[in-house]
Enzyme design. Structure first.
Site, mmCIF file in Angstrom:
data_model
loop_
_atom_site.group_PDB
_atom_site.id
_atom_site.type_symbol
_atom_site.label_atom_id
_atom_site.label_comp_id
_atom_site.label_asym_id
_atom_site.label_seq_id
_atom_site.Cartn_x
_atom_site.Cartn_y
_atom_site.Cartn_z
ATOM 1 N N ASP A 48 -2.337 -1.800 -3.825
ATOM 2 C CA ASP A 48 -2.784 -0.671 -4.647
ATOM 3 C C ASP A 48 -1.765 -0.388 -5.757
ATOM 4 O O ASP A 48 -1.789 0.663 -6.381
ATOM 5 C CB ASP A 48 -3.061 0.580 -3.802
ATOM 6 C CG ASP A 48 -1.839 1.088 -3.044
ATOM 7 O OD1 ASP A 48 -0.742 0.517 -3.198
ATOM 8 O OD2 ASP A 48 -1.998 2.060 -2.283
ATOM 9 N N ARG A 77 7.139 5.828 2.015
ATOM 10 C CA ARG A 77 6.069 6.818 2.197
ATOM 11 C C ARG A 77 5.056 6.318 3.243
ATOM 12 O O ARG A 77 4.623 7.062 4.123
ATOM 13 C CB ARG A 77 5.350 7.031 0.862
ATOM 14 C CG ARG A 77 4.046 7.792 0.954
ATOM 15 C CD ARG A 77 3.206 7.559 -0.290
ATOM 16 N NE ARG A 77 3.656 8.329 -1.427
ATOM 17 C CZ ARG A 77 3.420 9.635 -1.613
ATOM 18 N NH1 ARG A 77 2.741 10.310 -0.722
ATOM 19 N NH2 ARG A 77 3.850 10.258 -2.671
ATOM 20 N N LEU A 95 0.852 -1.188 0.000
ATOM 21 C CA LEU A 95 0.000 0.000 0.000
ATOM 22 C C LEU A 95 0.893 1.245 0.000
ATOM 23 O O LEU A 95 1.700 1.409 0.905
ATOM 24 C CB LEU A 95 -0.811 -0.032 1.301
ATOM 25 C CG LEU A 95 -2.139 0.703 1.373
ATOM 26 C CD1 LEU A 95 -3.160 0.071 0.431
ATOM 27 C CD2 LEU A 95 -2.682 0.651 2.806
ATOM 28 N N HIS A 96 0.765 2.074 -1.044
ATOM 29 C CA HIS A 96 1.582 3.289 -1.021
ATOM 30 C C HIS A 96 0.924 4.469 -1.724
ATOM 31 O O HIS A 96 1.470 5.568 -1.712
ATOM 32 C CB HIS A 96 2.949 3.022 -1.680
ATOM 33 C CG HIS A 96 2.861 2.850 -3.164
ATOM 34 N ND1 HIS A 96 2.401 1.694 -3.750
ATOM 35 C CD2 HIS A 96 3.160 3.692 -4.183
ATOM 36 C CE1 HIS A 96 2.424 1.830 -5.068
ATOM 37 N NE2 HIS A 96 2.870 3.039 -5.364
ATOM 38 N N ARG A 97 -0.249 4.265 -2.337
ATOM 39 C CA ARG A 97 -0.882 5.378 -3.061
ATOM 40 C C ARG A 97 -1.258 6.486 -2.077
ATOM 41 O O ARG A 97 -1.863 6.210 -1.032
ATOM 42 C CB ARG A 97 -2.175 4.933 -3.749
ATOM 43 C CG ARG A 97 -1.999 3.890 -4.770
ATOM 44 C CD ARG A 97 -1.779 4.442 -6.157
ATOM 45 N NE ARG A 97 -1.231 3.378 -6.963
ATOM 46 C CZ ARG A 97 -0.253 3.501 -7.848
ATOM 47 N NH1 ARG A 97 0.274 4.681 -8.102
ATOM 48 N NH2 ARG A 97 0.195 2.482 -8.525
#
Ligand code: UD1
Length: 418
Positions: A317, A262, A227-229
């Site tokens: 994602d 992030r 998950l990084h969006r």
């Protein structure tokens, strides 16, 4: 006689794609007599941590970049502007016949813009020229302009001379946007070339043992989460609601979460550490109390490929992972409202559920109870995409050195008729 290609990488997903191109160029130079491709590899430095960049160069045996721009992180505008500024002198000095950009990251659009605006000096009294621009993975559209990658795709495609596509939807998108047919080349997926080439080597990875998922009677069922969006992790409310779903899932099986820098920052800033156990520091918890997500650092290519190949389900994602799981036949639950890769849903193992926790858990339960349909390999995802790209370019730039790639030849006529 030589064709000079300058290709650009910057962020993690670019590295798997360029690996296939490097191999295809090497193969051409090995086979061809008299003509060769001179390949200059530029790394913008958009990703710079060892586990976001160097480990991929090692795993994929990529050549060291010829030129590193060292731009690092920044806001979209700052990062894009820095890349543009530094890349311009590279183009002026190198004067390549063609610049190749890949995917949809900021490095892609920045270098695409520079290429089309830079005049190179023709050699031996030849005319000055603007290098041609090739975009690998052209035409994908999420139709969501709030996604920075969508803007990068639209801008890059609109100024490219060679648009190499991975799936039929991309061809349709480009034609609808008015791109002439002669510029569009449906070649397949270079990332899948790399996957197929490295699968055997990846099977030697010890990641399942390292994560204590290998047991004498076989591999424990486990889920992978990535998950990084910004839409998922930058809004604390959205992120913590999603975490509830992943915690629910972790009651059924371990959830392994290689966290992007992030995302790690967001976990720290939002003080969400209680949802996680740091696998390598604290070790896995005993099964009964395993209601936390197992956090690990970003993995290298081979470890991640092996981990993904053996997973019960992948929640993500990422764009590329939707494609990789399609080929591996591993169920993929996409944590986005849309996908620019619809073939992974139509033919692959992908289901797009968004960020709603109930929907995520419902889809997980369906997969966990065996409700996972059959999947097929999309057309041309066969390990020969980079070869097709090099064939197109050689035929165009070095016409008397035309090469033949049987898998491509067989389908070329069929493609022309579609
Ligand atoms: C970028 C791409 C995204 C891709 C993703 C894959 C854009 C617009 N986005 O997103 O499409 O899916 O890469 O990973 O190009 N950071 C580090 N170390 C690094 C790299 C980044 O700590 O080596 C941190 C920095 O705080 C940085 C943040 O991660 O500000 C985001 O990095 P950035 O490259 O801007 O975007 P990604 O989220 O990685």
């Amino acid at each position: 006689m030589s064709l000079k290609i300058l290709s650009v990488v910057g962020a993690r997903p670019n590295f798997m794609k360029i690996a296939a191109i490097c191999d295809a160029i090497k193969e051409f130079n090995r086979l061809s007599t008299g003509a060769n491709i001179q390949h200059i590899l530029v790394h913008t430095g958009q990703h710079y941590d060892a586990n976001m960049s160097d480990s991929f160069f090692n795993d994929l045996e990529l050549p060291k970049p010829d030129i590193s721009l060292g731009v690092g992180s920044g806001s979209h505008s700052v990062q894009t502007a820095k890349i543009m500024e530094r890349f311009e002198s590279v183009v002026v000095n190198e004067c390549p016949h063609l610049v190749m950009v890949l995917g949809d990251v900021n490095s892609t659009v920045a270098c695409a813009l520079v290429t089309t605006k830079t005049l190179c000096a023709g050699n031996a009294g030849g005319r000055d020229f603007i290098p041609k621009l090739a975009h690998v993975e052209a035409g994908l559209r999420s139709f969501d302009r709030a996604m920075p990658e969508e803007i990068n795709r639209i801008v890059t495609d609109s100024i490219s001379d060679y648009l190499f596509t991975t799936e039929a939807s991309a061809n349709e998108n480009l034609l609808r946007e008015g791109v002439p047919t002669e510029k569009i080349f449906f070649v397949g997926n270079v990332m899948i070339d790399t996957l197929l080439r490295h699968r055997k080597k990846a099977a030697e990875s010890t990641i399942l043992q390292d994560l204590q998922l290998a047991e004498p009677q076989g591999t424990k069922p486990y889920a992978i989460l990535t998950l990084h969006r910004p839409t998922n992790v930058d809004d604390e409310r959205v992120f913590s609601r999603m975490l509830k779903a992943f915690l629910d899932i972790s009651k059924h099986m371990p959830v392994v979460f290689p966290a992007h820098p992030r995302t790690l920052k967001r976990i720290q800033e939002a003080d969400l550490g209680d949802c996680f156990v740091d696998h390598f520091i604290q070790g896995p918890e005993p099964w009964d109390s395993r209601v936390r997500i197992r956090l690990i650092p970003p993995l290298g290519y081979l470890d991640f490929l092996h981990l993904m190949s053996n997973a019960k389900v992948v929640l993500t994602d990422s764009g590329g992972i939707q494609e990789e799981t399609t080929i591996l036949g591993v169920p993929c639950i996409t944590l986005r409202e849309n996908t620019e890769r619809p073939v992974t849903v139509a033919q692959g193992s992908n289901v797009v559920v968004g960020s709603n926790p109930e929907k995520i858990v419902k889809e997980f339960n369906r997969v966990n109870s065996g409700g996972h349909g059959v999947h097929r390999s999309p057309r041309y995802w066969d390990g020969h995409a980079a070869g097709r790209i090099i064939k197109v370019l050689v035929n165009r730039f070095l016409p008397d050195r035309a090469i033949s790639i049987p898998a491509y030849e067989a389908k070329a006529e069929e493609l022309r008729q579609n």
